[in-house]
Scaffold this active site. Sequence first.
Site, PDB file in Angstrom:
ATOM      1  N   THR A   1      39.467 -18.936  23.147  1.00 25.52           N
ATOM      2  CA  THR A   1      40.461 -19.555  22.266  1.00 25.52           C
ATOM      3  C   THR A   1      39.870 -19.822  20.893  1.00 25.52           C
ATOM      4  O   THR A   1      40.520 -19.622  19.867  1.00 25.52           O
ATOM      5  CB  THR A   1      40.971 -20.871  22.882  1.00 25.52           C
TER       6      THR A   1
ATOM      7  N   LEU B   1      42.025 -27.987  16.485  1.00 29.44           N
ATOM      8  CA  LEU B   1      42.299 -28.788  17.687  1.00 29.44           C
ATOM      9  C   LEU B   1      42.359 -30.281  17.386  1.00 29.44           C
ATOM     10  O   LEU B   1      41.887 -31.103  18.171  1.00 29.44           O
ATOM     11  CB  LEU B   1      41.261 -28.523  18.785  1.00 29.44           C
TER      12      LEU B   1
ATOM     13  N   HIS C   1      42.534 -22.081  32.280  1.00 30.69           N
ATOM     14  CA  HIS C   1      43.583 -22.671  33.113  1.00 30.69           C
ATOM     15  C   HIS C   1      43.434 -22.234  34.568  1.00 30.69           C
ATOM     16  O   HIS C   1      43.587 -23.045  35.496  1.00 30.69           O
ATOM     17  CB  HIS C   1      44.963 -22.267  32.590  1.00 30.69           C
TER      18      HIS C   1
ATOM     19  N   GLY D   1      42.169 -20.883  27.148  1.00 31.67           N
ATOM     20  CA  GLY D   1      43.244 -19.955  27.482  1.00 31.67           C
ATOM     21  C   GLY D   1      43.474 -19.745  28.973  1.00 31.67           C
ATOM     22  O   GLY D   1      43.181 -20.592  29.821  1.00 31.67           O
TER      23      GLY D   1
ATOM     24  N   GLU E   1      46.630 -61.972  25.468  1.00 26.32           N
ATOM     25  CA  GLU E   1      46.755 -63.379  25.858  1.00 26.32           C
ATOM     26  C   GLU E   1      46.210 -64.306  24.769  1.00 26.32           C
ATOM     27  O   GLU E   1      46.837 -65.312  24.414  1.00 26.32           O
ATOM     28  CB  GLU E   1      46.002 -63.633  27.170  1.00 26.32           C
TER      29      GLU E   1
ATOM     30  N   ARG F   1      48.479 -34.334  21.465  1.00 23.87           N
ATOM     31  CA  ARG F   1      47.019 -34.410  21.559  1.00 23.87           C
ATOM     32  C   ARG F   1      46.514 -35.844  21.388  1.00 23.87           C
ATOM     33  O   ARG F   1      45.521 -36.233  21.998  1.00 23.87           O
ATOM     34  CB  ARG F   1      46.381 -33.534  20.474  1.00 23.87           C
TER      35      ARG F   1
END
Length: 358
Positions: free
Chosen positions: A197, A205, A291, A287, A51, A185
């Site tokens: 992992t 990563l 999950h 991994g 704005e 990502r």
Amino acid sequence: MDTLYMEKAIELAGLGKGKTHTNPLVGAVIEKDGVILATGYHPKYGGKHAERMAIDQCDTPEDLIDSTIYVTLEPCNHTGKQPPCTQTIIDSGISKVVIAQLDPNPIVAGKGKAYLESQGIQVVTGILQEKAEALNKHYNFFHKNQLPYIALKQAISMDGKIAVHPDRRTFLTGEETYKKVRDERQHFQAILVGSGTVTADDPELLPSTVTDFPPVRIILDRRGETLDFERYQIYSKKVPVWVFTGNQKIENIPAHVRVIQDNHWTVSKVIEVLQKEGIQSVYVEGGGRIHDAFLEANMFEEVITYISSKLIGGRAVSAFSSDRNNLQVTPLTLQSVETVGEDIRIVSRRAEETCLQD
């Protein structure tokens, strides 16, 4: 005509993508007598709000008197890194404000609309609301539910395997998927993996482009197996890493690494910490055990699956695998299917009856 000007405001909001950090994407258009006087958007975290940018860009301030401003998100009514947009609008002489979406952030949450109306400004809401909400999916979810938006991302073979062995990195998907994931990502404020992992894949990563506000990389590591700061790539760049561990014997922690200790970490406790730290979205890369822990805790909103045209078979590592006994099926709702090079990308949401509001 309202939708035409709001479409333009939504388009402008997208120019700030990847730069506003915890702030939402916002666009604004000022119109009078069918002519666009000025436009604006929120360009970066700490920068001018949409704005104010639009008002400041108006060549003839007198033209703002009795004009209309179209804004994708409710103007703020508090002082933060910038002064309140409501007062800026009132002082400019604008007489009508058209808002696509009211802001779910409790700091704003209807206060901007109410203050404008109390000062005699005409306010219209709900114009292209769904399109405007799509700009800030994670921001909206976080403030409505007081939880980060959690996406579980996996790369699997055609037979549902993620690796040939728990300790060996397995390349399943192609170069196009590799690039897609790195781009993906960047849209999240945290990237989370388990210690397995890190020890098996040794990943950085990082997203494709490291901005001023890169995602925090998070490791769930109860035993402290990854706390060799010289060995693993994830620690090599001076980008924040948070390690959740029960290990009490940690020395020489680098400045960009934060070690958070608790002897009994659970998914819920980890997410509680992230919520308190203001992390609005989490991209969980695995991994399989990680999950499955999120699945068991029922703490996810989206599953992003990349399927390669490969088979593994045998006793290889399966997706969403652990030692727990489970007799429950979790329904998902298919959102999209697309090809990425030779791979397939499938996005599914938790089914409506189990999905939190966003």
